[in-house]
Design a protein around this motif. Structure first.
Motif, PDB file in Angstrom:
ATOM      1  N   PHE A  64       0.845  -1.195   0.000  1.00  0.00           N
ATOM      2  CA  PHE A  64       0.000   0.000   0.000  1.00  0.00           C
ATOM      3  C   PHE A  64       0.880   1.244   0.000  1.00  0.00           C
ATOM      4  CE2 PHE A  64       0.730  -1.108   4.387  1.00  0.00           C
ATOM      5  CZ  PHE A  64       0.795   0.091   5.103  1.00  0.00           C
ATOM      6  N   ALA A  65       0.458   2.228  -0.796  1.00  0.00           N
ATOM      7  CA  ALA A  65       1.203   3.476  -0.951  1.00  0.00           C
ATOM      8  C   ALA A  65       0.356   4.618  -0.413  1.00  0.00           C
ATOM      9  CB  ALA A  65       1.547   3.700  -2.428  1.00  0.00           C
ATOM     10  N   PRO A  66       0.600   5.058   0.829  1.00  0.00           N
ATOM     11  CA  PRO A  66      -0.223   6.111   1.433  1.00  0.00           C
ATOM     12  C   PRO A  66      -0.127   7.430   0.669  1.00  0.00           C
ATOM     13  CG  PRO A  66       1.141   5.003   3.074  1.00  0.00           C
ATOM     14  CD  PRO A  66       1.635   4.570   1.738  1.00  0.00           C
ATOM     15  N   ALA A  67      -1.211   8.192   0.721  1.00  0.00           N
ATOM     16  CA  ALA A  67      -1.243   9.521   0.106  1.00  0.00           C
ATOM     17  C   ALA A  67      -2.248  10.370   0.854  1.00  0.00           C
ATOM     18  CB  ALA A  67      -1.617   9.423  -1.375  1.00  0.00           C
ATOM     19  N   MET A  68      -1.779  11.474   1.446  1.00  0.00           N
ATOM     20  CA  MET A  68      -2.678  12.381   2.182  1.00  0.00           C
ATOM     21  C   MET A  68      -1.905  13.634   2.567  1.00  0.00           C
ATOM     22  SD  MET A  68      -2.793  10.019   5.569  1.00  0.00           S
ATOM     23  CE  MET A  68      -2.757   8.600   4.491  1.00  0.00           C
ATOM     24  N   ASP A  69      -2.581  14.569   3.179  1.00  0.00           N
ATOM     25  CA  ASP A  69      -1.924  15.811   3.568  1.00  0.00           C
ATOM     26  C   ASP A  69      -1.019  15.582   4.775  1.00  0.00           C
ATOM     27  OD1 ASP A  69      -2.279  19.042   4.558  1.00  0.00           O
ATOM     28  OD2 ASP A  69      -2.133  18.557   2.430  1.00  0.00           O
ATOM     29  N   LEU A  70      -0.111  16.545   4.987  1.00  0.00           N
ATOM     30  CA  LEU A  70       0.933  16.394   5.992  1.00  0.00           C
ATOM     31  C   LEU A  70       0.383  16.065   7.379  1.00  0.00           C
ATOM     32  CD1 LEU A  70       3.876  16.662   6.969  1.00  0.00           C
ATOM     33  CD2 LEU A  70       3.519  19.133   7.142  1.00  0.00           C
ATOM     34  N   LEU A 106       0.489  23.025   1.164  1.00  0.00           N
ATOM     35  CA  LEU A 106       1.581  22.822   2.105  1.00  0.00           C
ATOM     36  C   LEU A 106       2.673  21.994   1.448  1.00  0.00           C
ATOM     37  CD1 LEU A 106      -0.486  21.946   5.322  1.00  0.00           C
ATOM     38  CD2 LEU A 106       0.562  24.150   4.731  1.00  0.00           C
ATOM     39  N   SER A 107       3.819  21.962   2.066  1.00  0.00           N
ATOM     40  CA  SER A 107       4.927  21.153   1.579  1.00  0.00           C
ATOM     41  C   SER A 107       5.405  20.258   2.715  1.00  0.00           C
ATOM     42  CB  SER A 107       6.073  22.046   1.079  1.00  0.00           C
ATOM     43  OG  SER A 107       7.114  21.253   0.550  1.00  0.00           O
ATOM     44  N   GLY A 108       5.561  18.978   2.435  1.00  0.00           N
ATOM     45  CA  GLY A 108       6.001  18.055   3.468  1.00  0.00           C
ATOM     46  C   GLY A 108       5.729  16.619   3.068  1.00  0.00           C
ATOM     47  N   GLU A 109       5.768  15.744   4.063  1.00  0.00           N
ATOM     48  CA  GLU A 109       5.604  14.318   3.806  1.00  0.00           C
ATOM     49  C   GLU A 109       4.120  13.986   3.628  1.00  0.00           C
ATOM     50  OE1 GLU A 109       7.746  10.299   5.556  1.00  0.00           O
ATOM     51  OE2 GLU A 109       7.309  11.980   6.888  1.00  0.00           O
ATOM     52  N   GLY A 110       3.826  13.105   2.694  1.00  0.00           N
ATOM     53  CA  GLY A 110       2.449  12.698   2.473  1.00  0.00           C
ATOM     54  C   GLY A 110       2.130  12.437   1.008  1.00  0.00           C
ATOM     55  N   ARG A 111       2.993  12.924   0.096  1.00  0.00           N
ATOM     56  CA  ARG A 111       2.779  12.669  -1.331  1.00  0.00           C
ATOM     57  C   ARG A 111       2.929  11.180  -1.629  1.00  0.00           C
ATOM     58  NH1 ARG A 111       4.520  16.900  -5.384  1.00  0.00           N
ATOM     59  NH2 ARG A 111       5.217  15.097  -6.572  1.00  0.00           N
ATOM     60  N   MET A 112       1.991  10.634  -2.406  1.00  0.00           N
ATOM     61  CA  MET A 112       2.168   9.249  -2.829  1.00  0.00           C
ATOM     62  C   MET A 112       3.469   9.127  -3.620  1.00  0.00           C
ATOM     63  SD  MET A 112      -0.357   6.761  -5.067  1.00  0.00           S
ATOM     64  CE  MET A 112       0.257   7.189  -6.716  1.00  0.00           C
TER      65      MET A 112
END
Length: 413
Positions: free
Chosen positions: A133-139, A173-179
């Protein structure tokens, strides 16, 4: 060749903006040689159309538990009878691996808790194959304790996370969470699958095909071997992660695989020299070639003219490649082939002792469907303890897998 080649991949798409990347993801799977089916959650259709993914995957896209008949004149019970059932169990069993990308916080929560309200979750709960699974969501969602708990729970179930990447997010925003980017997802899957292959790190030397022993510049002594058995063994070994050195006599066959080094030879002496060049550095040697036992003692420099009513050729023995490898054997697992027409078992056992083999693959020309130039083969395994294991008539690809499974058993007993 990608380790994904021939793999059946079930791609699950949930409702996040990153769903737009799945078009590229499907294309990369197809380019790698995988077979792809897609399951979409209803919400994911807001971000990418089923038609796009169906066109790219060359398969219908699944979204609900059944697809209703397009004929809108049918209603009620008639419509139900005409509906096509999407069997989630069948989809789960079809797949060699499942990838859920993007995996939203909502979908991951359903996976953890078994909240089975759509086809994707039902298929996930029915699957027996590896699930990535490849998570994707906002920071902030990605860092939330409930999301981290979902990651931990899914990993504890045996699923594999493809970590999200850092960068600009849909919120601005910029940060971790991009698929992870599609190329990185494919690379992750290839690396993970390769690391789990049973022959990863093993080197295997395989001989294939006939040898041609020259009489003069245009004539030779040879046999009817096509080389298919040896080539199929090489491909199977490579698919299991091995690095393969394939030494082949004259044949029309070819391979397109970066894990297989194909060295073409003509004569028994050339095959002997190449085998001895690599033998000390391999873990396994499989001698599937039909090597000439004799060669002309004197080779004419010019074409021999047809003058006399009778013509004789003096022959001499060629070097026995398999026996020489048996003499040099240290830790190699050495497999030979025997093609017999009488006293098959007894002759094969003698060959095991005489040539210091670990396993012999016995072919009998008495068996229908076996022998040169046929797509099938019927073999009998005999190991160095003289345990005899006859096999059924199978395609040569299936026989190759049986042989490589014997190699796998040697290292994973």
């Amino acid at each position: 060749m990608s380790v994904l080649s021939g793999k059946k991949v079930l791609l699950g798409i949930s409702g996040g903006i990153a769903a737009y990347k799945t078009a590229s993801l499907v294309r990369l799977f197809i380019k790698a040689g995988a077979h792809v089916q897609v399951i979409m959650t209803p919400a994911s259709k807001d971000f990418i159309t089923p038609l796009t993914l169906s066109t790219l995957s060359k398969n219908p896209v699944h979204s609900s538990f059944y697809n209703e008949d397009d004929d809108s004149s049918h209603t009620g019970e008639q419509a139900k009878q005409n509906a096509e059932w999407n069997n989630h169990v069948e989809l789960g069993l079809w797949a060699d691996l499942i990838l859920i990308a993007p995996a939203t916080a909502n979908t991951m929560s359903k996976m953890v808790n078994g909240n089975c309200d759509n086809l994707l979750i039902a298929t996930y709960l029915s699957a027996k194959c590896p699930v990535y699974f490849a998570p994707a969501m906002d920071l902030d969602m990605y860092k939330h304790p409930s999301t981290i708990a979902s990651f931990d729970a899914l990993k504890s179930f045996g699923n594999f996370i493809i970590p999200a990447e850092s960068g600009e997010l849909a919120s601005g925003l910029s940060g971790e969470g991009r698929m992870a980017e599609p190329e990185n997802i494919i690379a992750f899957l290839e690396a993970d699958l390769e690391s789990k292959l049973p022959l990863k790190g093993k080197k295997i030397l395989i001989t294939a095909g006939p040898t041609y022993e020259a009489i003069d510049p245009v004539r030779f002594i040879g046999n009817h071997s096509t080389g298919k058995m040896g080539f199929d063994i090489a491909i199977c070994a490579s698919n299991m992660g091995a690095e393969v050195i394939l030494v082949s006599g004259p044949t029309h066959l070819a391979v397109n695989n970066t894990n297989i080094m194909l060295i073409r030879v003509v004569s028994a002496q050339q095959m002997y020299d190449v085998c001895h060049q690599y033998y000390n550095n391999v873990d396994v040697a499989i001698a599937a070639a039909a090597v000439a036992d004799y060669r002309p003692k004197n080779v004419a420099n010019q074409k021999i003219k047809k003058n006399d009513a009778e013509f004789s050729i003096e022959l001499e023995k060629t070097k026995d490649i398999l026996a020489s490898l048996g003499e040099l054997k240290q830790n190699q697992f050495l497999i030979g082939f025997a093609l017999e027409t009488e006293n098959e078992i007894e002759n094969a056992k003698l060959k095991i002792q005489k040539k210091n083999l670990d396993l012999i693959v016995l072919n009998s020309l008495q068996d229908e469907g076996a022998g040169f130039g046929k797509p099938t083969n019927k073999i009998t395994f005999i190991d160095k303890s003289f345990v005899v294991e006859p096999m059924e008539l199978k395609s040569k690809e299936e026989v190759a897998l049986d042989i490589i499974n014997k190699v796998i058993q040697q290292y994973h007993a």
